[in-house]
Design a protein around this motif. Structure first.
Motif, PDB file in Angstrom:
ATOM      1  N   ASP A  45      30.074  46.534  21.098  1.00 20.25           N
ATOM      2  CA  ASP A  45      30.784  47.734  21.521  1.00 20.25           C
ATOM      3  C   ASP A  45      31.823  47.656  22.557  1.00 20.25           C
ATOM      4  OD1 ASP A  45      29.292  47.657  23.640  1.00 20.25           O
ATOM      5  OD2 ASP A  45      27.703  49.149  22.944  1.00 20.25           O
ATOM      6  N   THR A  50      30.793  43.495  27.404  1.00 21.09           N
ATOM      7  CA  THR A  50      30.444  42.843  26.037  1.00 21.09           C
ATOM      8  C   THR A  50      31.246  41.525  25.627  1.00 21.09           C
ATOM      9  OG1 THR A  50      30.133  45.182  25.104  1.00 21.09           O
ATOM     10  CG2 THR A  50      30.996  43.293  23.593  1.00 21.09           C
ATOM     11  N   PRO A  75      31.723  49.149  15.394  1.00 21.05           N
ATOM     12  CA  PRO A  75      30.397  49.765  15.594  1.00 21.05           C
ATOM     13  C   PRO A  75      29.321  48.889  15.051  1.00 21.05           C
ATOM     14  CG  PRO A  75      31.834  51.312  14.318  1.00 21.05           C
ATOM     15  CD  PRO A  75      32.453  49.727  14.739  1.00 21.05           C
ATOM     16  N   THR A  76      28.045  48.969  15.418  1.00 21.32           N
ATOM     17  CA  THR A  76      26.615  48.320  15.083  1.00 21.32           C
ATOM     18  C   THR A  76      26.768  48.179  13.386  1.00 21.32           C
ATOM     19  OG1 THR A  76      25.685  48.832  17.271  1.00 21.32           O
ATOM     20  CG2 THR A  76      24.190  48.355  15.144  1.00 21.32           C
ATOM     21  N   THR A  94      25.245  45.468  22.125  1.00 19.18           N
ATOM     22  CA  THR A  94      25.598  46.586  22.274  1.00 19.18           C
ATOM     23  C   THR A  94      24.163  47.443  23.209  1.00 19.18           C
ATOM     24  OG1 THR A  94      25.398  49.075  21.321  1.00 19.18           O
ATOM     25  CG2 THR A  94      24.365  47.204  20.320  1.00 19.18           C
ATOM     26  N   SER A  96      23.966  50.647  22.788  1.00 12.07           N
ATOM     27  CA  SER A  96      24.011  52.204  22.244  1.00 12.07           C
ATOM     28  C   SER A  96      24.467  53.439  23.129  1.00 12.07           C
ATOM     29  CB  SER A  96      22.401  52.250  21.216  1.00 12.07           C
ATOM     30  OG  SER A  96      22.466  53.122  20.540  1.00 12.07           O
ATOM     31  N   ALA A 181      32.610  52.608  20.353  1.00 13.98           N
ATOM     32  CA  ALA A 181      32.998  51.712  19.028  1.00 13.98           C
ATOM     33  C   ALA A 181      33.669  52.328  18.011  1.00 13.98           C
ATOM     34  CB  ALA A 181      31.866  50.792  18.570  1.00 13.98           C
ATOM     35  N   ASP A 241      27.725  52.826  20.188  1.00 12.04           N
ATOM     36  CA  ASP A 241      27.971  51.975  19.220  1.00 12.04           C
ATOM     37  C   ASP A 241      28.150  52.571  17.975  1.00 12.04           C
ATOM     38  OD1 ASP A 241      25.281  52.651  19.215  1.00 12.04           O
ATOM     39  OD2 ASP A 241      24.778  50.553  18.325  1.00 12.04           O
TER      40      ASP A 241
END
Ligand code: MG
Length: 454
Positions: A45, A50, A75-76, A94, A96, A181, A241
């Motif tokens: 993310d 990161t 994104p996740t 991430t 989140s 993200a 994320d």
């Protein structure tokens, strides 16, 4: 069962560059790589840490003999989608919805599902023994960059909804990407769906300057204001994320995640003439009511999106979700997916020709109350045992899939020890708001009673 020392319910989450340093990440990734091998995808993310953690992870994976594909910032669920279709495993960087100083590492299997408990323990063992596999210099594999996966992911989302119907409706959508993200997917997706889009916090920024990454009502006041002032059809917000979507209706009301879950469940069951729904024991009875009406069957797991995802995979389920607005479409991604959730809700609005507030109003009505209370980790288990004993003596039906869920005539209460914090969570649900409040207090009073004994 032996206890996990590093992993929570899904991966490791820590303060970046304190516990979660490059050294930590690299050794952990090498431990995972030793067990999995093959081609591993890596993505993360928008957090400030990161890139740092990702490069450490790439180094660890390469040292253990894996081939690595760097998917970039995304994104996740996009990483999960990619792994399921093209790779042998994946690592997602991430934290989140957590505050900016945190980051985390999530490991997924070849289906893009979070690895199971036994695998967590195996990775931890290699990590603590500091003996992951290290290949010789001539067995170190290559690192590739892949930047086309986001486009493919967006196109795959669009294939799963009635794009022409949505386009025709020209919905006015305010989307709050929260600088996460979702900045790389949401605006492009809604544009392809023919929406009139107004974006908020659509610049990727790991400091999250516009709002906290957690999409709770208190953090979405700007979005709520914009939806009302601009007369939009819907407001959409993602977490950091972009695996979760939260909706604001055309009147500016925040829609709780379990309502969205129920709304999409209804549509999925209608469109597919029934099917298997998987959720957690902490989710609303509304999910069962809708399943009964539309030829669905519900099975439950303990709380955790990866448990729901795995059950969907094992059972060949149609759809799943959690009470926090994480919806899982197993024919697409074995994990919560924000982009398809958002698109599905737009499709429901268009197909049913009703406003979001009207659609929500038509769902079965329950009131939920949530509270938490501190409790030391080492007494949690005993406290829970004593509560279970008491409620059984009182003659209540219980479900012990996760903590203890107590069924009363007027609704249910669930008491669960948190896996990551020294707290108990207590949720209650009833047809009456007053009763739900009383019931959640009753649950908390049980915890207080027994923790007071220590
Ligand atoms: Mg998330």
């Amino acid at each position: 069962m032996s206890k996990r020392r590093l992993f929570g319910t899904f991966g490791v989450r820590r303060v970046a560059n304190e516990v979660l340093s490059p050294e930590f990440a690299s050794l952990l990734a090498a431990s995972y790589g030793s067990l999995v091998g093959g081609r591993i995808a890596v993505g993360g993310d928008t957090r400030t840490s990161t890139h740092m953690i990702k490069h450490a992870i790439i180094a660890g994976l390469l040292s253990s003999g894996c081939e690595v594909v760097d998917l970039g910032i995304l994104p996740t669920p996009t990483v999960q989608y990619a792994v399921r279709n093209y790779y042998d495993g994946g690592i997602i960087i991430t934290a989140s919805h957590n505050p900016p100083k945190y980051n985390g590492i999530k490991f997924v299997d070849e289906f893009g599902i979070g690895i199971d408990r036994n695998m967590d323990l195996a990775v931890e063992e290699l990590y603590f023994n500091k003996n992951p596999k290290r290949v010789s210099w001539d067995n170190i594999k290559l690192l590739y960059q892949e930047d086309k996966i986001i486009d493919e992911y967006i196109n795959e989302v669009i294939k799963r909804v009635d794009v022409n119907a949505i386009k025709k409706a020209k919905l006015k959508v305010v989307v709050d990407c929260g600088s996460g993200a979702g900045c790389f997917t949401a605006p492009y997706l809604f544009e392809k769906l023919g929406c009139e889009i107004i974006t908020l916090n659509a610049q990727a920024d790991g400091h999250f300057p516009g709002r906290n990454p957690e999409p709770i009502e208190a953090n979405l006041q700007d979005l709520i204001k914009m939806v009302k002032e601009l007369g939009a059809d819907v407001g959409i917000a993602h977490d950091g994320d972009a695996d979760r979507t939260i909706f604001i209706d055309e009147k500016g009301n925040f829609i709780p995640g379990d309502k969205t879950f129920a709304l999409v469940e209804k549509q999925m069951l209608k469109d597919n003439n029934g099917g298997l729904i998987v959720t957690t024991v902490a989710t609303s009875t509304a999910i069962y009511d809708i399943a009964n009406e539309y030829n669905g069957k519900v099975i439950t797991t303990a709380v955790g999106d990866l448990l729901v995802a795995r059950k969907l995979h094992e059972e060949g389920g149609l759809f799943g979700g959690e009470e926090n607005g994480g919806l899982i479409f197993p024919d697409f991604v074995y994990g919560r997916d924000a982009a398809l959730s958002a698109s599905k809700v737009l499709e429901v609005i268009v197909k049913e020709k009703k406003s979001l507030s009207k659609l929500i109003e038509e769902l079965p009505k329950y009131y939920n109350e949530k509270m938490k209370i501190e409790c030391l980790d080492d007494i949690k288990e005993d406290v829970l045992k004593k509560i279970s004993k008491e409620v059984l003596t009182l003659g209540f039906k219980v479900d012990t899939t996760d903590g203890v869920k107590i069924f009363k005539e007027e609704g249910w209460v669930i008491i669960r020890p948190s896996g990551t914090e020294p707290i108990f969570r207590c949720f209650a649900e009833s047809k009456s708001e007053e009763t739900a409040k009383e019931m959640v207090k009753w649950g908390i009073s049980l915890i207080e009673k027994y923790k007071g004994e220590y």
